[in-house]
Design a protein around this motif. Structure first.
Motif, PDB file in Angstrom:
ATOM      1  N   LYS A   1      57.496  35.881  49.983  1.00  0.00           N
ATOM      2  CA  LYS A   1      56.998  34.597  50.453  1.00  0.00           C
ATOM      3  C   LYS A   1      57.639  34.253  51.791  1.00  0.00           C
ATOM      4  O   LYS A   1      58.738  34.730  52.099  1.00  0.00           O
ATOM      5  N   PHE A   2      56.934  33.414  52.534  1.00  0.00           N
ATOM      6  CA  PHE A   2      57.443  32.960  53.827  1.00  0.00           C
ATOM      7  C   PHE A   2      57.384  31.437  53.884  1.00  0.00           C
ATOM      8  O   PHE A   2      56.314  30.843  53.778  1.00  0.00           O
ATOM      9  N   TYR A   3      58.555  30.795  54.017  1.00  0.00           N
ATOM     10  CA  TYR A   3      58.645  29.350  54.205  1.00  0.00           C
ATOM     11  C   TYR A   3      59.003  29.091  55.669  1.00  0.00           C
ATOM     12  O   TYR A   3      59.955  29.684  56.180  1.00  0.00           O
ATOM     13  N   PHE A   4      58.289  28.175  56.312  1.00  0.00           N
ATOM     14  CA  PHE A   4      58.653  27.882  57.704  1.00  0.00           C
ATOM     15  C   PHE A   4      58.342  26.442  58.085  1.00  0.00           C
ATOM     16  O   PHE A   4      57.421  25.819  57.563  1.00  0.00           O
ATOM     17  N   SER A   5      59.165  25.925  58.988  1.00  0.00           N
ATOM     18  CA  SER A   5      58.877  24.640  59.621  1.00  0.00           C
ATOM     19  C   SER A   5      58.319  24.940  61.004  1.00  0.00           C
ATOM     20  O   SER A   5      58.466  26.049  61.521  1.00  0.00           O
ATOM     21  N   THR A   6      57.685  23.950  61.599  1.00  0.00           N
ATOM     22  CA  THR A   6      57.002  24.185  62.870  1.00  0.00           C
ATOM     23  C   THR A   6      57.854  23.779  64.063  1.00  0.00           C
ATOM     24  O   THR A   6      58.773  22.975  63.962  1.00  0.00           O
ATOM     25  N   SER A   7      57.520  24.359  65.214  1.00  0.00           N
ATOM     26  CA  SER A   7      58.133  24.006  66.497  1.00  0.00           C
ATOM     27  C   SER A   7      57.015  23.545  67.426  1.00  0.00           C
ATOM     28  O   SER A   7      55.839  23.818  67.191  1.00  0.00           O
ATOM     29  N   PHE A   8      57.408  22.830  68.482  1.00  0.00           N
ATOM     30  CA  PHE A   8      56.391  22.429  69.458  1.00  0.00           C
ATOM     31  C   PHE A   8      56.933  22.610  70.860  1.00  0.00           C
ATOM     32  O   PHE A   8      57.865  21.928  71.245  1.00  0.00           O
ATOM     33  N   PRO A   9      56.385  23.586  71.628  1.00  0.00           N
ATOM     34  CA  PRO A   9      55.290  24.477  71.242  1.00  0.00           C
ATOM     35  C   PRO A   9      55.762  25.496  70.203  1.00  0.00           C
ATOM     36  O   PRO A   9      56.956  25.672  70.014  1.00  0.00           O
ATOM     37  N   PRO A  10      54.814  26.163  69.531  1.00  0.00           N
ATOM     38  CA  PRO A  10      55.193  27.117  68.489  1.00  0.00           C
ATOM     39  C   PRO A  10      56.060  28.241  69.039  1.00  0.00           C
ATOM     40  O   PRO A  10      55.905  28.662  70.186  1.00  0.00           O
ATOM     41  N   ASN A  11      56.957  28.711  68.191  1.00  0.00           N
ATOM     42  CA  ASN A  11      57.887  29.744  68.608  1.00  0.00           C
ATOM     43  C   ASN A  11      57.627  31.010  67.795  1.00  0.00           C
ATOM     44  O   ASN A  11      56.483  31.398  67.589  1.00  0.00           O
ATOM     45  N   ASN A  12      58.670  31.625  67.273  1.00  0.00           N
ATOM     46  CA  ASN A  12      58.514  32.895  66.558  1.00  0.00           C
ATOM     47  C   ASN A  12      57.885  32.760  65.182  1.00  0.00           C
ATOM     48  O   ASN A  12      57.556  33.769  64.548  1.00  0.00           O
ATOM     49  N   GLU A  13      57.738  31.500  64.694  1.00  0.00           N
ATOM     50  CA  GLU A  13      57.163  31.332  63.354  1.00  0.00           C
ATOM     51  C   GLU A  13      55.747  31.892  63.250  1.00  0.00           C
ATOM     52  O   GLU A  13      55.351  32.398  62.193  1.00  0.00           O
ATOM     53  N   LEU A  14      54.967  31.816  64.322  1.00  0.00           N
ATOM     54  CA  LEU A  14      53.591  32.312  64.261  1.00  0.00           C
ATOM     55  C   LEU A  14      53.548  33.844  64.258  1.00  0.00           C
ATOM     56  O   LEU A  14      52.676  34.446  63.627  1.00  0.00           O
ATOM     57  N   LYS A  15      54.484  34.443  64.942  1.00  0.00           N
ATOM     58  CA  LYS A  15      54.578  35.910  64.926  1.00  0.00           C
ATOM     59  C   LYS A  15      54.893  36.394  63.511  1.00  0.00           C
ATOM     60  O   LYS A  15      54.289  37.352  63.018  1.00  0.00           O
ATOM     61  N   ILE A  16      55.819  35.714  62.839  1.00  0.00           N
ATOM     62  CA  ILE A  16      56.184  36.078  61.465  1.00  0.00           C
ATOM     63  C   ILE A  16      55.037  35.754  60.509  1.00  0.00           C
ATOM     64  O   ILE A  16      54.742  36.519  59.583  1.00  0.00           O
ATOM     65  N   LEU A  17      54.370  34.617  60.754  1.00  0.00           N
ATOM     66  CA  LEU A  17      53.234  34.222  59.913  1.00  0.00           C
ATOM     67  C   LEU A  17      52.137  35.281  59.956  1.00  0.00           C
ATOM     68  O   LEU A  17      51.566  35.641  58.915  1.00  0.00           O
ATOM     69  N   ARG A  18      51.853  35.809  61.138  1.00  0.00           N
ATOM     70  CA  ARG A  18      50.832  36.852  61.277  1.00  0.00           C
ATOM     71  C   ARG A  18      51.205  38.091  60.451  1.00  0.00           C
ATOM     72  O   ARG A  18      50.350  38.709  59.809  1.00  0.00           O
ATOM     73  N   TYR A  19      52.487  38.421  60.475  1.00  0.00           N
ATOM     74  CA  TYR A  19      52.956  39.598  59.710  1.00  0.00           C
ATOM     75  C   TYR A  19      52.713  39.398  58.213  1.00  0.00           C
ATOM     76  O   TYR A  19      52.218  40.288  57.522  1.00  0.00           O
ATOM     77  N   PHE A  20      53.054  38.239  57.702  1.00  0.00           N
ATOM     78  CA  PHE A  20      52.899  37.967  56.268  1.00  0.00           C
ATOM     79  C   PHE A  20      51.421  37.903  55.876  1.00  0.00           C
ATOM     80  O   PHE A  20      51.040  38.382  54.802  1.00  0.00           O
TER      81      PHE A  20
ATOM     82  N   GLU B   1      52.303  35.451  50.477  1.00  0.00           N
ATOM     83  CA  GLU B   1      52.091  34.007  50.428  1.00  0.00           C
ATOM     84  C   GLU B   1      52.929  33.277  51.487  1.00  0.00           C
ATOM     85  O   GLU B   1      54.112  33.568  51.668  1.00  0.00           O
ATOM     86  N   THR B   2      52.302  32.289  52.152  1.00  0.00           N
ATOM     87  CA  THR B   2      52.967  31.571  53.243  1.00  0.00           C
ATOM     88  C   THR B   2      52.881  30.054  53.031  1.00  0.00           C
ATOM     89  O   THR B   2      51.854  29.532  52.607  1.00  0.00           O
ATOM     90  N   PHE B   3      53.979  29.356  53.357  1.00  0.00           N
ATOM     91  CA  PHE B   3      54.088  27.912  53.165  1.00  0.00           C
ATOM     92  C   PHE B   3      54.608  27.257  54.442  1.00  0.00           C
ATOM     93  O   PHE B   3      55.685  27.615  54.931  1.00  0.00           O
ATOM     94  N   CYS B   4      53.863  26.303  54.948  1.00  0.00           N
ATOM     95  CA  CYS B   4      54.264  25.581  56.157  1.00  0.00           C
ATOM     96  C   CYS B   4      54.766  24.187  55.783  1.00  0.00           C
ATOM     97  O   CYS B   4      54.055  23.412  55.140  1.00  0.00           O
TER      98      CYS B   4
END
Length: 286
Positions: free
Chosen positions: A60-79, A85-88
């Motif tokens: 599973k992947f748990y993440f909070s967001t950044s503005f502008p988006p940072n590395n979380e979207l790169k990891i989200l794409r991988y999962f 399963e991914t949780f924002c």
């Protein structure tokens, strides 16, 4: 089952770390950046560093967001690519899609977690095809327990620095810093113009967590009979001793409101995005 956690910005880090601690989740690893490093360090005795290149199989992947988006979207794409399963975790009330968009592509998790009714409604309206969950805000719960320990005083006017341009890539660091300086001086001048409504002549400026390396020595120690100081205390300490709390759509207003403090929201051609009633909005023009 091992969970990978990613966090960077302060607000999201507080929300996701408090939730993980309260839920007593043990088997997780973290990729932390910026203010999130210190926030997690304060809440957990030990933190295992995560890495997509290691041999651990995350489920599973748990993440909070950044503005502008940072590395979380790169990891989200991988999962997402590996059907995991991914949780924002959403910690604010604005720019939901912008926080999940990279190169004009919107990346969505399997589930969103929200932590108040306003955020839940906005998320439901914004992401109609994604599951939205409303969770208890354990960060606010813990803050409420701490607030009662502080003696409420009125020693100064508190400015919560809100660096609006640091997160925009189309601004250089030099240009961002100059614009933030200009905004801060606009706030100070506006406060002085409201002096009839204020008893204190001390302005305390609290830097944003992202401004740890920003030099505030350019500020005068005294300006039009007002003494200017820079805070080195905790947020709750600063709030508890303030006569009025000033900022620009700051999350700190939530805690100021819980302390029943006066709140002045200085807006720069923006709308108020903080969902509380006890707030006075002022539109500042540059």
């Amino acid at each position: 089952m091992t969970i990978l956690v990613y966090s960077k910005d302060a607000g999201g880090a507080e929300i996701i770390s408090s939730w993980i601690r309260e839920k007593k989740i043990q088997n997780f690893e973290c990729i932390l950046e910026g203010p999130a490093k210190l926030i997690f360090k304060k809440k957990f005795k030990s933190i295992r560093n995560g890495n997509l290149k290691n041999k651990v199989k995350y489920e599973k992947f748990y993440f909070s967001t950044s503005f502008p988006p940072n590395n979380e979207l790169k990891i989200l794409r991988y999962f997402k690519k590996n059907n995991l399963e991914t949780f924002c975790f959403l910690d604010h009330w604005v720019n939901y899609k912008e926080r999940l968009t990279k190169n004009k592509i919107l990346y969505l998790p399997d589930k969103f977690l929200t932590f108040d009714q306003v955020a839940y409604k906005i998320a439901k309206k914004t992401f109609k095809k994604t599951k939205i969950i409303k969770e208890k805000n354990f960060y606010i719960k813990n803050i409420l327990l701490k607030i009662n320990k502080y003696k409420k005083e009125k020693k100064y006017i508190l400015i919560i620095s809100s660096p609006r341009y640091n997160s925009l890539k189309n601004y250089s660091l030099k240009k961002s810093n100059q614009k933030n300086k200009n905004n801060l001086m606009l706030m100070i001048n506006k406060i002085i113009s409201l002096k009839k409504n204020l008893n204190k002549k001390i302005i305390l400026i609290r830097p944003h967590p992202s401004e740890k390396k920003i030099d505030f020595s350019w500020l005068p120690k005294k300006f039009k009979n007002f003494k200017i100081m820079i805070s080195n205390k905790t947020l709750l300490e600063d709030l508890s001793k303030s006569e009025v709390v000033v900022g620009s759509n700051s999350m700190a207003f939530i805690f100021a409101n819980l302390m029943k403090k006066r709140i002045y929201n200085f807006l720069f051609n923006k709308k108020n995005t903080i969902p509380i009633k006890n707030i006075c909005n002022f539109n500042l023009t540059k």
